[in-house]
Design a protein around this motif. Structure first.
Motif, mmCIF file in Angstrom:
data_model
loop_
_atom_site.group_PDB
_atom_site.id
_atom_site.type_symbol
_atom_site.label_atom_id
_atom_site.label_comp_id
_atom_site.label_asym_id
_atom_site.label_seq_id
_atom_site.Cartn_x
_atom_site.Cartn_y
_atom_site.Cartn_z
ATOM 1 N N GLY A 297 0.813 -1.214 0.000
ATOM 2 C CA GLY A 297 0.000 0.000 0.000
ATOM 3 C C GLY A 297 0.847 1.263 0.000
ATOM 4 O O GLY A 297 0.570 2.216 -0.739
ATOM 5 N N ARG A 298 1.911 1.278 0.808
ATOM 6 C CA ARG A 298 2.779 2.455 0.855
ATOM 7 C C ARG A 298 3.544 2.648 -0.460
ATOM 8 O O ARG A 298 3.823 3.782 -0.876
ATOM 9 N N LEU A 299 3.878 1.540 -1.130
ATOM 10 C CA LEU A 299 4.516 1.654 -2.442
ATOM 11 C C LEU A 299 3.565 2.292 -3.454
ATOM 12 O O LEU A 299 3.983 3.087 -4.309
ATOM 13 N N MET A 300 2.282 1.950 -3.377
ATOM 14 C CA MET A 300 1.287 2.567 -4.258
ATOM 15 C C MET A 300 1.189 4.069 -3.983
ATOM 16 O O MET A 300 1.072 4.881 -4.903
ATOM 17 N N ILE A 301 1.240 4.429 -2.708
ATOM 18 C CA ILE A 301 1.177 5.842 -2.343
ATOM 19 C C ILE A 301 2.397 6.589 -2.887
ATOM 20 O O ILE A 301 2.274 7.693 -3.437
ATOM 21 N N TYR A 302 3.571 5.986 -2.751
ATOM 22 C CA TYR A 302 4.788 6.616 -3.263
ATOM 23 C C TYR A 302 4.729 6.759 -4.784
ATOM 24 O O TYR A 302 5.135 7.787 -5.341
ATOM 25 N N ARG A 303 4.202 5.761 -5.449
ATOM 26 C CA ARG A 303 4.051 5.852 -6.901
ATOM 27 C C ARG A 303 3.106 7.002 -7.265
ATOM 28 O O ARG A 303 3.326 7.727 -8.239
ATOM 29 N N GLY A 304 2.060 7.186 -6.470
ATOM 30 C CA GLY A 304 1.156 8.307 -6.698
ATOM 31 C C GLY A 304 1.850 9.647 -6.559
ATOM 32 O O GLY A 304 1.547 10.598 -7.288
ATOM 33 N N VAL A 305 2.784 9.742 -5.606
ATOM 34 C CA VAL A 305 3.550 10.975 -5.437
ATOM 35 C C VAL A 305 4.342 11.279 -6.703
ATOM 36 O O VAL A 305 4.378 12.418 -7.187
ATOM 37 N N ARG A 306 4.970 10.280 -7.269
ATOM 38 C CA ARG A 306 5.758 10.487 -8.484
ATOM 39 C C ARG A 306 4.859 10.883 -9.656
ATOM 40 O O ARG A 306 5.221 11.740 -10.463
ATOM 41 N N VAL A 307 3.698 10.266 -9.754
ATOM 42 C CA VAL A 307 2.765 10.624 -10.827
ATOM 43 C C VAL A 307 2.315 12.073 -10.670
ATOM 44 O O VAL A 307 2.225 12.822 -11.650
ATOM 45 N N TYR A 308 2.047 12.488 -9.437
ATOM 46 C CA TYR A 308 1.574 13.846 -9.175
ATOM 47 C C TYR A 308 2.580 14.890 -9.655
ATOM 48 O O TYR A 308 2.198 15.940 -10.178
ATOM 49 N N TYR A 309 3.865 14.602 -9.477
ATOM 50 C CA TYR A 309 4.889 15.565 -9.852
ATOM 51 C C TYR A 309 5.408 15.354 -11.268
ATOM 52 O O TYR A 309 6.419 15.934 -11.667
ATOM 53 N N GLY A 310 4.734 14.504 -12.038
ATOM 54 C CA GLY A 310 5.113 14.311 -13.422
ATOM 55 C C GLY A 310 6.392 13.531 -13.621
ATOM 56 O O GLY A 310 7.027 13.626 -14.675
ATOM 57 N N LEU A 311 6.785 12.733 -12.616
ATOM 58 C CA LEU A 311 7.991 11.909 -12.716
ATOM 59 C C LEU A 311 7.633 10.522 -13.224
ATOM 60 O O LEU A 311 6.482 10.089 -13.121
ATOM 61 N N PRO A 312 8.597 9.784 -13.778
ATOM 62 C CA PRO A 312 8.325 8.394 -14.169
ATOM 63 C C PRO A 312 7.808 7.606 -12.969
ATOM 64 O O PRO A 312 8.382 7.681 -11.875
ATOM 65 N N ASP A 313 6.718 6.871 -13.153
ATOM 66 C CA ASP A 313 6.118 6.204 -11.992
ATOM 67 C C ASP A 313 6.817 4.895 -11.615
ATOM 68 O O ASP A 313 6.567 4.346 -10.543
ATOM 69 N N HIS A 314 7.713 4.403 -12.476
ATOM 70 C CA HIS A 314 8.469 3.168 -12.188
ATOM 71 C C HIS A 314 7.529 2.044 -11.742
ATOM 72 O O HIS A 314 7.779 1.359 -10.752
ATOM 73 N N ARG A 315 6.464 1.868 -12.490
ATOM 74 C CA ARG A 315 5.446 0.883 -12.100
ATOM 75 C C ARG A 315 6.023 -0.510 -11.935
ATOM 76 O O ARG A 315 5.819 -1.145 -10.894
ATOM 77 N N LEU A 316 6.754 -0.960 -12.936
ATOM 78 C CA LEU A 316 7.281 -2.329 -12.866
ATOM 79 C C LEU A 316 8.322 -2.465 -11.756
ATOM 80 O O LEU A 316 8.344 -3.477 -11.039
ATOM 81 N N LEU A 317 9.171 -1.445 -11.604
ATOM 82 C CA LEU A 317 10.201 -1.497 -10.564
ATOM 83 C C LEU A 317 9.568 -1.562 -9.180
ATOM 84 O O LEU A 317 9.955 -2.397 -8.344
ATOM 85 N N LEU A 318 8.606 -0.691 -8.918
ATOM 86 C CA LEU A 318 7.983 -0.660 -7.598
ATOM 87 C C LEU A 318 7.176 -1.929 -7.333
ATOM 88 O O LEU A 318 7.131 -2.426 -6.203
ATOM 89 N N ARG A 319 6.542 -2.449 -8.364
ATOM 90 C CA ARG A 319 5.820 -3.723 -8.184
ATOM 91 C C ARG A 319 6.802 -4.847 -7.879
ATOM 92 O O ARG A 319 6.522 -5.718 -7.041
ATOM 93 N N GLY A 320 7.949 -4.822 -8.561
ATOM 94 C CA GLY A 320 8.957 -5.836 -8.287
ATOM 95 C C GLY A 320 9.491 -5.733 -6.872
ATOM 96 O O GLY A 320 9.682 -6.753 -6.192
ATOM 97 N N ILE A 321 9.722 -4.490 -6.410
ATOM 98 C CA ILE A 321 10.189 -4.295 -5.037
ATOM 99 C C ILE A 321 9.147 -4.806 -4.048
ATOM 100 O O ILE A 321 9.482 -5.470 -3.058
ATOM 101 N N GLY A 322 7.890 -4.525 -4.315
ATOM 102 C CA GLY A 322 6.830 -4.999 -3.430
ATOM 103 C C GLY A 322 6.772 -6.513 -3.368
ATOM 104 O O GLY A 322 6.649 -7.100 -2.281
ATOM 105 N N LEU A 323 6.874 -7.161 -4.539
ATOM 106 C CA LEU A 323 6.815 -8.626 -4.577
ATOM 107 C C LEU A 323 7.999 -9.241 -3.847
ATOM 108 O O LEU A 323 7.839 -10.180 -3.045
ATOM 109 N N ILE A 324 9.186 -8.716 -4.099
ATOM 110 C CA ILE A 324 10.394 -9.244 -3.445
ATOM 111 C C ILE A 324 10.304 -9.065 -1.929
ATOM 112 O O ILE A 324 10.670 -9.969 -1.156
ATOM 113 N N THR A 325 9.813 -7.904 -1.496
ATOM 114 C CA THR A 325 9.705 -7.650 -0.054
ATOM 115 C C THR A 325 8.730 -8.598 0.598
ATOM 116 O O THR A 325 8.991 -9.124 1.701
ATOM 117 N N VAL A 326 7.584 -8.830 -0.035
ATOM 118 C CA VAL A 326 6.587 -9.762 0.523
ATOM 119 C C VAL A 326 7.179 -11.164 0.639
ATOM 120 O O VAL A 326 7.000 -11.858 1.645
#
Length: 424
Positions: A77-106
């Motif tokens: 959930g916090r990774l989704m929130i961080y991705r939203g922050v990047r989208v808000y500021y017009g930065l690359p959302d790194h969707r695949l990277l953040l999803r990969g980090i989430g999966l590895i962490t779980v």
């Protein structure tokens, strides 16, 4: 002040239940904002995970496996929130990277829960990841100008600073006391009131995120109400409002104000021959040429159909002819759609230039007078062969019986451009 552990668990359940319900409602309310939708969905996931762990601990059925699963869900959930922050500021959302980090962490949390030092490992991985996410969010927002000007931005920053402090404290405490079981936002061996601060920070952050998303939606709606949907220039209503503001400044200070009215030549033929989609493409290209030709202080808008207008503050009509020349040259580079077996050449526009010199009392009357004079000059340019500009004052001279000088519209020095210009 110290609180009973059961009291803290009850407060946790209340807070997570509240953020879960609010987040679910905000998913729908903020669906028009990509960032807002991610923030709300992230809070739903994180709150649901935290509520499961809190309920398990309250019922005395909590285990390290349940805690690890809850911590993993909360991190997602916090990774989704961080991705939203990047989208808000017009930065690359790194969707695949953040999803990969989430999966590895779980996966790491699940594996760690089965080891001898499972509680400590789960605790370290979860709080370590949370600390990195909080720090990354703070850095991203501080580096963005909008993060400092948004009303909700300071609230989100404050909440993440509190969360970061709590997460660092939790890591330090866990390193000092091995075997500590993981429970979101508070340490089981501590019954002080300070663990409630991160819970308040979560509510504060959710409120701040909601404000930021609403500000974005309102700004987008205001922009849509002011901008022409096809060209991205100001629409007629916004142009009228801006023009009357400039006229008011002219009334106060007497600084020159000029207006260019621009019409696309033979535009109906383009629509009739190639269709409205081709015509729309030509309008967008011409709007881009106008936008690239004007100065930063000039205001460009689409007045309707194939007619455009540019307002030039602190500019007399001779200076405005330099802009007219730039527009003519840039528009001539725009290729029209190819006809049946042959090209149709390049676009062209006719331009009327006028300077505000006076007229009826009142801002609206003065603006209508200025536009009407530029529009009459535009009509004269059409009559004289198109692909040229005419200055309104030259028509006054002609009406008085004085011959108007002529020159090519490609003159580069506005001081050398006479009141009437045409192309040969």
């Amino acid at each position: 002040m110290h609180l009973a552990q059961q009291t803290i668990l009850v407060v946790m359940m209340v807070v997570f239940s509240s953020t879960l319900v609010m987040g679910a409602g905000l998913v729908l309310a903020l669906r028009a904002s990509d960032a807002g939708r991610l923030w709300a969905s992230g809070h739903v996931v994180a709150s649901g995970a935290g509520l499961v762990v809190a309920l398990g601990a309250s019922a005395g059925t909590g285990s390290i496996q349940v805690a690890a699963l809850g911590a993993g869900g909360y991190l997602v959930g916090r990774l989704m929130i961080y991705r939203g922050v990047r989208v808000y500021y017009g930065l690359p959302d790194h969707r695949l990277l953040l999803r990969g980090i989430g999966l590895i962490t779980v996966v790491l949390l699940a594996l760690a829960s089965g080891l001898a030092d499972g509680p400590l490992l789960v605790h370290g991985v979860a709080y370590g990841m949370l600390a990195m996410l909080s720090f990354s969010t703070i850095v991203t927002m501080l580096r963005s100008r909008r993060g400092r000007t948004s009303i909700g931005g300071p609230l989100v920053l404050a909440s993440h600073l509190v969360l970061l402090g709590a997460q660092i404290a939790a890591l330090s405490y866990g390193a000092a006391f091995k075997g500590l079981a993981i429970t979101p936002f508070f340490l089981q061996t501590s019954a002080s009131v300070w663990p409630l601060a991160p819970l308040v920070a979560v509510l504060l952050g959710l409120f701040g995120f909601s404000l930021m998303a609403m500000e974005q939606i309102i700004a987008r709606n205001e922009s849509g109400a002011r901008l022409d949907a096809l060209t991205g220039l100001l629409n007629r209503g916004a142009l009228d409002v801006t023009a009357m503001g400039m006229v008011a400044r002219w009334q106060r200070g007497g600084e020159p104000l000029s207006c260019l009215v621009i019409d696309v030549d033979h535009f109906k033929a383009v629509n009739d021959r190639h269709g409205h989609h081709a015509g729309d493409h030509v309008l967008r290209e011409i709007a881009t040429a106008l936008d690239n030709s004007r100065r930063a202080s000039d205001i460009a808008g689409r007045y309707g159909g194939e007619e455009f207008c540019i307002l030039c503050p602190h500019t007399d009509e001779h200076q405005a002819t330099a802009l007219a020349n730039r527009i003519l040259r840039k528009v001539r580079l725009i290729e029209l759609p190819a006809g049946e077996g042959a090209g149709c050449g390049h676009a062209s526009v006719s331009i009327g230039v006028a300077q505000l010199r006076g007229g009826p009392a009142g801002r609206e009357g003065l603006w209508r007078t200025l536009f009407a004079e530029a529009d009459r000059a535009l009509y004269a340019a059409k009559q004289r062969g198109r692909d040229q500009f005419v200055v309104g004052s030259s028509m006054v001279v002609e009406a008085a019986g004085t011959a108007a000088p002529q020159a090519t519209a490609d003159a580069t020095d506005p001081a050398d451009v006479p009141a009437f210009a045409t192309t040969g």
